[in-house]
Design a protein around this motif. Structure first.
Motif, mmCIF file in Angstrom:
data_model
loop_
_atom_site.group_PDB
_atom_site.id
_atom_site.type_symbol
_atom_site.label_atom_id
_atom_site.label_comp_id
_atom_site.label_asym_id
_atom_site.label_seq_id
_atom_site.Cartn_x
_atom_site.Cartn_y
_atom_site.Cartn_z
ATOM 1 N N SER A 85 -29.291 0.660 26.222
ATOM 2 C CA SER A 85 -30.522 -0.096 26.004
ATOM 3 C C SER A 85 -31.775 0.678 26.389
ATOM 4 C CB SER A 85 -30.478 -1.406 26.806
ATOM 5 O OG SER A 85 -29.413 -2.218 26.369
ATOM 6 N N LEU A 86 -31.619 1.763 27.144
ATOM 7 C CA LEU A 86 -32.796 2.513 27.576
ATOM 8 C C LEU A 86 -33.611 2.999 26.376
ATOM 9 C CD1 LEU A 86 -31.380 4.599 30.571
ATOM 10 C CD2 LEU A 86 -32.903 2.617 30.647
ATOM 11 N N ASP A 87 -32.937 3.529 25.390
ATOM 12 C CA ASP A 87 -33.618 3.991 24.185
ATOM 13 C C ASP A 87 -33.335 3.090 22.978
ATOM 14 O OD1 ASP A 87 -34.715 6.262 25.433
ATOM 15 O OD2 ASP A 87 -32.806 7.315 25.252
ATOM 16 N N GLY A 88 -32.412 2.153 23.152
ATOM 17 C CA GLY A 88 -32.006 1.329 22.023
ATOM 18 C C GLY A 88 -31.078 2.119 21.112
ATOM 19 N N PHE A 89 -30.362 1.431 20.233
ATOM 20 C CA PHE A 89 -29.463 2.134 19.319
ATOM 21 C C PHE A 89 -30.291 2.782 18.220
ATOM 22 C CE2 PHE A 89 -26.893 2.318 15.470
ATOM 23 C CZ PHE A 89 -25.855 3.109 15.922
ATOM 24 N N SER A 90 -30.003 4.036 17.932
ATOM 25 C CA SER A 90 -30.751 4.782 16.917
ATOM 26 C C SER A 90 -29.794 5.394 15.908
ATOM 27 C CB SER A 90 -31.590 5.888 17.565
ATOM 28 O OG SER A 90 -32.195 6.701 16.571
ATOM 29 N N THR A 91 -30.116 5.259 14.618
ATOM 30 C CA THR A 91 -29.298 5.859 13.559
ATOM 31 C C THR A 91 -29.534 7.364 13.461
ATOM 32 O OG1 THR A 91 -31.013 5.321 11.930
ATOM 33 C CG2 THR A 91 -29.215 3.734 12.202
ATOM 34 N N GLU A 92 -30.468 7.888 14.262
ATOM 35 C CA GLU A 92 -30.708 9.329 14.263
ATOM 36 C C GLU A 92 -29.597 10.077 15.003
ATOM 37 O OE1 GLU A 92 -34.544 10.159 15.825
ATOM 38 O OE2 GLU A 92 -35.622 9.029 14.264
ATOM 39 N N ASN A 93 -28.928 9.360 15.893
ATOM 40 C CA ASN A 93 -27.834 9.975 16.646
ATOM 41 C C ASN A 93 -26.514 9.793 15.897
ATOM 42 O OD1 ASN A 93 -29.625 10.554 18.799
ATOM 43 N ND2 ASN A 93 -29.386 8.453 19.549
ATOM 44 N N PRO A 94 -25.705 10.841 15.795
ATOM 45 C CA PRO A 94 -24.418 10.717 15.095
ATOM 46 C C PRO A 94 -23.537 9.650 15.756
ATOM 47 C CG PRO A 94 -24.953 13.018 15.496
ATOM 48 C CD PRO A 94 -25.933 12.207 16.281
ATOM 49 N N ARG A 95 -22.989 8.765 14.947
ATOM 50 C CA ARG A 95 -22.111 7.708 15.476
ATOM 51 C C ARG A 95 -21.190 7.247 14.353
ATOM 52 N NH1 ARG A 95 -21.668 3.513 19.476
ATOM 53 N NH2 ARG A 95 -19.605 2.647 19.014
ATOM 54 N N LYS A 96 -19.919 7.108 14.662
ATOM 55 C CA LYS A 96 -18.938 6.618 13.694
ATOM 56 C C LYS A 96 -18.408 5.275 14.155
ATOM 57 C CE LYS A 96 -14.279 7.617 11.981
ATOM 58 N NZ LYS A 96 -13.154 8.571 12.008
ATOM 59 N N PHE A 97 -18.501 4.284 13.276
ATOM 60 C CA PHE A 97 -17.938 2.966 13.538
ATOM 61 C C PHE A 97 -16.671 2.785 12.705
ATOM 62 C CE2 PHE A 97 -22.487 2.164 14.426
ATOM 63 C CZ PHE A 97 -22.384 1.633 15.695
ATOM 64 N N VAL A 98 -15.668 2.139 13.289
ATOM 65 C CA VAL A 98 -14.422 1.828 12.576
ATOM 66 C C VAL A 98 -14.284 0.314 12.496
ATOM 67 C CG1 VAL A 98 -11.905 1.991 12.609
ATOM 68 C CG2 VAL A 98 -13.291 3.958 13.290
ATOM 69 N N ILE A 99 -13.991 -0.179 11.285
ATOM 70 C CA ILE A 99 -13.858 -1.620 11.058
ATOM 71 C C ILE A 99 -12.493 -1.909 10.448
ATOM 72 C CG2 ILE A 99 -14.762 -3.611 9.783
ATOM 73 C CD1 ILE A 99 -17.481 -2.225 9.767
ATOM 74 N N TYR A 100 -11.761 -2.828 11.063
ATOM 75 C CA TYR A 100 -10.522 -3.332 10.472
ATOM 76 C C TYR A 100 -10.874 -4.452 9.497
ATOM 77 C CZ TYR A 100 -7.693 -1.222 14.260
ATOM 78 O OH TYR A 100 -7.071 -0.369 15.134
ATOM 79 N N THR A 101 -10.318 -4.409 8.302
ATOM 80 C CA THR A 101 -10.545 -5.523 7.390
ATOM 81 C C THR A 101 -9.505 -5.517 6.272
ATOM 82 O OG1 THR A 101 -12.250 -6.728 6.164
ATOM 83 C CG2 THR A 101 -12.155 -4.344 5.827
ATOM 84 N N SER A 102 -9.578 -6.525 5.412
ATOM 85 C CA SER A 102 -8.596 -6.709 4.349
ATOM 86 C C SER A 102 -9.090 -6.077 3.045
ATOM 87 C CB SER A 102 -8.353 -8.203 4.124
ATOM 88 O OG SER A 102 -9.573 -8.839 3.777
ATOM 89 N N GLU A 103 -8.202 -5.998 2.073
ATOM 90 C CA GLU A 103 -8.536 -5.386 0.789
ATOM 91 C C GLU A 103 -9.724 -6.059 0.094
ATOM 92 O OE1 GLU A 103 -6.353 -4.211 -3.441
ATOM 93 O OE2 GLU A 103 -5.669 -5.924 -2.268
ATOM 94 N N PRO A 104 -9.788 -7.403 0.007
ATOM 95 C CA PRO A 104 -10.947 -8.024 -0.663
ATOM 96 C C PRO A 104 -12.273 -7.611 -0.044
ATOM 97 C CG PRO A 104 -9.236 -9.651 -0.260
ATOM 98 C CD PRO A 104 -8.819 -8.417 0.462
ATOM 99 N N VAL A 105 -12.336 -7.593 1.288
ATOM 100 C CA VAL A 105 -13.592 -7.233 1.961
ATOM 101 C C VAL A 105 -13.905 -5.759 1.746
ATOM 102 C CG1 VAL A 105 -14.814 -7.166 4.161
ATOM 103 C CG2 VAL A 105 -13.300 -9.072 3.646
ATOM 104 N N MET A 106 -12.873 -4.899 1.763
ATOM 105 C CA MET A 106 -13.100 -3.478 1.494
ATOM 106 C C MET A 106 -13.733 -3.275 0.118
ATOM 107 S SD MET A 106 -9.952 -1.184 2.889
ATOM 108 C CE MET A 106 -9.489 -1.106 4.610
ATOM 109 N N LEU A 107 -13.199 -3.978 -0.885
ATOM 110 C CA LEU A 107 -13.709 -3.839 -2.240
ATOM 111 C C LEU A 107 -15.159 -4.295 -2.344
ATOM 112 C CD1 LEU A 107 -10.571 -5.152 -4.191
ATOM 113 C CD2 LEU A 107 -11.443 -2.804 -4.197
ATOM 114 N N MET A 108 -15.541 -5.262 -1.544
ATOM 115 C CA MET A 108 -16.914 -5.752 -1.542
ATOM 116 C C MET A 108 -17.831 -4.879 -0.703
ATOM 117 S SD MET A 108 -16.035 -9.800 -0.982
ATOM 118 C CE MET A 108 -17.726 -10.365 -1.100
ATOM 119 N N LEU A 109 -17.307 -4.384 0.416
ATOM 120 C CA LEU A 109 -18.139 -3.728 1.419
ATOM 121 C C LEU A 109 -18.432 -2.265 1.118
ATOM 122 C CD1 LEU A 109 -19.605 -4.169 4.067
ATOM 123 C CD2 LEU A 109 -17.453 -3.811 5.290
#
Length: 299
Positions: A85-109
């Motif tokens: 929180s000191l600097d807040g989350f920034s998209t300038e810093n490299p970061r990888k997110f992993v999301i578990y989900t189903s096939e329908p959501v994958m096709l949409m997302l």
């Protein structure tokens, strides 16, 4: 004790406690097994108690370890969130997110993620959700994924969930079907052959799981585990199928299939964001949840 305490000892302790394995904890932290064992031994010397004992091929926490984790893990989460929180989350810093989900959501997302020009150095990886509920919860608990998108509500004292979007089921048939057009009666539903889709975790067919009525046996021509193969088979045969409306409409024109309302009372498919409680106030996870909500705002 506090003056001489190394926070790295506590981080190692939490990792070993979660995995119940020095080997897996070492892999997570990028350390050697002897390194993890040494730090764990130092912590045990400082607290004056044995924290783990041998159990089968692994290790099990002692009562002292259970008491320590109850106080230490929430404190470490607060420290981590405070530093974020000191600097807040920034998209300038490299970061990888992993999301578990189903096939329908994958096709949409996936198309939404690829079209997003505001991600900066952030990458979002979609992985298939586990077919077993315990494995799903274990994966979230072990930091193997940042969150999951599920239609079941697994809110517990350890996990929380938030609404994301709603979908519903429909009937599909090829456009030139000799008997089906515009709508389908319940008599036609049972007289036609079906390409069925089975939900692995629920061990139930999609049509049965999201329907208020109890459906009778159908004439099954084939059973699928994939929506894509289900749509492809319907487009090249006189069979019909029950599937999610959002995906059916996305592929209707390309596959030349017609999307029809169900001749029975369907139950809405309510997708939810699900994560471990330690992520509830994490700036990075809060950013991810808000980003996903923006993708589905118009669904």
């Amino acid at each position: 004790m506090l003056n001489n305490l190394d926070l790295n000892l506590l981080k190692v302790f939490v990792a070993v406690y979660r995995h119940k394995s020095i080997t897996l904890a070492a892999e997570e932290m990028g350390m050697t097994q002897p390194g993890v064992s040494g730090l764990l031994k130092r912590l045990q010397q400082q607290v004056g108690s044995q924290l783990f004992v041998r159990s089968g091929r692994g290790i099990a926490p002692t009562h002292h370890a259970q008491e320590l984790i109850r106080h230490i893990e929430p404190a470490l989460i607060q420290i981590n969130n405070a530093l974020e929180s000191l600097d807040g989350f920034s998209t300038e810093n490299p970061r990888k997110f992993v999301i578990y989900t189903s096939e329908p959501v994958m096709l949409m997302l996936l198309p939404k993620i690829e079209a997003d020009t505001t991600l900066g150095n952030v990458t979002i990886e979609l992985q298939p959700t586990h077919s077993n509920e315990d494995n799903l919860l274990h994966g979230l608990n072990q930091h193997q994924a940042d969150l999951a998108i599920e239609f079941a509500d697994y809110s517990t004292s350890t996990f929380f969930s938030e609404p994301l979007f709603e979908d519903k089921i429909c009937i599909i048939a090829r456009k030139d079907h000799p008997r089906v057009s515009t709508q389908l009666t319940i008599e036609q539903f049972y007289s036609e052959k079906h390409i069925t889709l089975k939900l692995r975790r629920e061990d139930a067919y999609l049509a049965d799981y999201f329907t208020e009525e109890s459906l009778h046996d159908r004439k099954v021509a084939a059973e699928c585990t994939s929506l894509v193969s289900q749509m492809s088979m319907v487009s090249t045969s006189d069979c019909i199928a029950t599937m999610t409306e959002s995906i059916a409409k996305r592929f209707a024109e390309k596959l030349e299939i017609q999307v029809l309302p169900t001749p029975f009372t369907d139950i809405p498919i309510r997708y939810r964001l699900m994560a471990h409680n330690r992520e509830r106030k994490s700036p990075s996870n809060m950013w991810l949840r808000e980003k996903l909500r923006s993708y589905f705002a118009n669904e």
